[in-house]
Design a protein around this motif. Sequence first.
Motif, mmCIF file in Angstrom:
data_model
loop_
_atom_site.group_PDB
_atom_site.id
_atom_site.type_symbol
_atom_site.label_atom_id
_atom_site.label_comp_id
_atom_site.label_asym_id
_atom_site.label_seq_id
_atom_site.Cartn_x
_atom_site.Cartn_y
_atom_site.Cartn_z
ATOM 1 N N PHE A 102 0.838 -1.239 -0.292
ATOM 2 C CA PHE A 102 -0.005 -0.130 -0.100
ATOM 3 C C PHE A 102 0.825 1.242 -0.101
ATOM 4 O O PHE A 102 1.471 1.485 1.146
ATOM 5 C CB PHE A 102 -0.930 0.082 1.172
ATOM 6 N N VAL A 134 3.354 -4.912 2.652
ATOM 7 C CA VAL A 134 2.364 -5.926 3.491
ATOM 8 C C VAL A 134 2.856 -7.109 3.400
ATOM 9 O O VAL A 134 3.138 -8.053 4.302
ATOM 10 C CB VAL A 134 1.070 -5.545 3.548
ATOM 11 N N PRO A 152 0.455 -12.432 14.149
ATOM 12 C CA PRO A 152 0.003 -10.961 14.895
ATOM 13 C C PRO A 152 -0.599 -10.165 14.101
ATOM 14 O O PRO A 152 -0.670 -10.093 12.781
ATOM 15 C CB PRO A 152 1.568 -10.532 15.072
ATOM 16 N N SER A 153 -1.077 -9.155 14.840
ATOM 17 C CA SER A 153 -2.108 -8.080 13.935
ATOM 18 C C SER A 153 -0.999 -7.523 13.060
ATOM 19 O O SER A 153 0.082 -6.997 13.542
ATOM 20 C CB SER A 153 -2.499 -7.129 15.145
ATOM 21 N N GLY A 154 -1.592 -7.213 11.944
ATOM 22 C CA GLY A 154 -0.933 -6.399 11.140
ATOM 23 C C GLY A 154 0.072 -7.069 10.128
ATOM 24 O O GLY A 154 0.907 -6.680 9.304
ATOM 25 N N SER A 155 0.118 -8.471 10.316
ATOM 26 C CA SER A 155 1.085 -9.486 9.633
ATOM 27 C C SER A 155 0.815 -9.716 8.087
ATOM 28 O O SER A 155 1.452 -10.224 7.341
ATOM 29 C CB SER A 155 1.442 -10.697 10.496
ATOM 30 N N GLY A 156 -0.339 -9.410 7.936
ATOM 31 C CA GLY A 156 -1.101 -9.490 6.527
ATOM 32 C C GLY A 156 -1.819 -10.280 6.206
ATOM 33 O O GLY A 156 -2.373 -10.671 5.048
ATOM 34 N N LYS A 157 -2.605 -10.997 7.359
ATOM 35 C CA LYS A 157 -3.499 -12.021 7.036
ATOM 36 C C LYS A 157 -4.899 -11.591 6.385
ATOM 37 O O LYS A 157 -5.137 -12.325 5.128
ATOM 38 C CB LYS A 157 -3.707 -12.767 8.161
ATOM 39 N N SER A 158 -5.499 -10.544 6.692
ATOM 40 C CA SER A 158 -6.696 -10.017 6.013
ATOM 41 C C SER A 158 -6.275 -9.686 4.394
ATOM 42 O O SER A 158 -7.110 -9.801 3.586
ATOM 43 C CB SER A 158 -7.108 -8.859 6.639
ATOM 44 N N THR A 159 -5.261 -9.135 4.426
ATOM 45 C CA THR A 159 -4.728 -8.448 3.143
ATOM 46 C C THR A 159 -4.777 -9.815 2.197
ATOM 47 O O THR A 159 -5.160 -9.781 1.049
ATOM 48 C CB THR A 159 -3.350 -7.777 3.183
ATOM 49 N N GLU A 201 -8.180 -6.687 -3.522
ATOM 50 C CA GLU A 201 -6.901 -5.991 -3.614
ATOM 51 C C GLU A 201 -6.263 -6.688 -4.736
ATOM 52 O O GLU A 201 -6.458 -7.872 -4.800
ATOM 53 C CB GLU A 201 -6.034 -6.349 -2.396
ATOM 54 N N GLU A 241 -11.407 -14.002 10.697
ATOM 55 C CA GLU A 241 -11.611 -14.015 12.142
ATOM 56 C C GLU A 241 -12.947 -13.849 12.576
ATOM 57 O O GLU A 241 -13.738 -12.864 13.090
ATOM 58 C CB GLU A 241 -10.942 -12.689 12.845
#
Length: 263
Positions: free
Chosen positions: A24, A29, A48-55, A64, A185
């Motif tokens: 981004f 990411v 962890p949060s921010g590791s790119g799972k949702s992306t 995306e 999640e």
Amino acid sequence: MTANVTKADSATTMVKSEGVHKSFGPIEVLKGIDLEVKSGEVFCLIGPSGSGKSTFLRCINHLEKINAGRLYVDGELVGYRQHGDKLYELRDREVALKRRDIGMVFQRFNLFPHMTALENVMEAPVQVKGVSRAQARERAGQLLERVGLADKAKNYPSQLSGGQQQRVAIARALAMDPKLMLFDEPTSALDPELVGDVLDVMRDLAESGMTMIVVTHEMGFAREVGDSLVFMDGGVVVESGHPRDVLTNPQHERTQSFLSKVL
Ligand SMILES: Nc1ncnc2c1ncn2[C@@H]1O[C@H](COP(=O)(O)OP(=O)(O)OP(=O)(O)O)[C@@H](O)[C@H]1O
């Protein structure tokens, strides 16, 4: 992107990710995701949060566009069409067609508040696929029964618990007859006593042979239902294998160290 793509093996592979990158702006990411999800598999993704799972899930579902690498769903490139040795970006209409095959369930249920549970489940088949209202209503009723909510068909989302709303959201995704279900999640926003009912529905779905990618913190579910587990950190796959192995074998020290801090 340039071409030279070979078709992924669609007979046994539902999702294949080869060196997938996603940025981004200046923020990278996903930094080269390599993984394979077999057909019929329950594939758990933790990190962890921010590791790119949702992306990563959003890339699979065309929400995306990847910047580099190759991503395949059911043997077909995501986001691109190959012609000769060149790749062309898919048009919106082509993307919409491909997205029909993928169901996605989010942390927040995103139901239409002005529609009943039944209408929420009927909506996409009628609007997107042109299924008749009568047919869609019958199927929606069956799906609500499948997720244990036959008696709530006429309720509006505000009249349902979070767990019930999430089960409607699962029924709604299934109404499009997807070949792949993505769960981001799905139980994180629920009160603890409502988590079990949603996981039971997901377990039934897994037993029916649905291919599922599940971002979750529910390690009991991952251990009992998962076929594969990947621990992502910093946009790369750090450790992977069978959930029971990754979660207990000391060799997978980084996954276990992460879990000991968050659980
Ligand atoms: N549309 C966007 N624009 C800019 N940055 C984004 C965008 N979407 C995600 N990011 C960034 O990408 C990184 C990874 O986010 P992502 O939601 O994929 O992580 P995650 O592992 O799913 O985290 P969580 O467990 O907290 O949901 C984060 O730093 C996030 O801020």
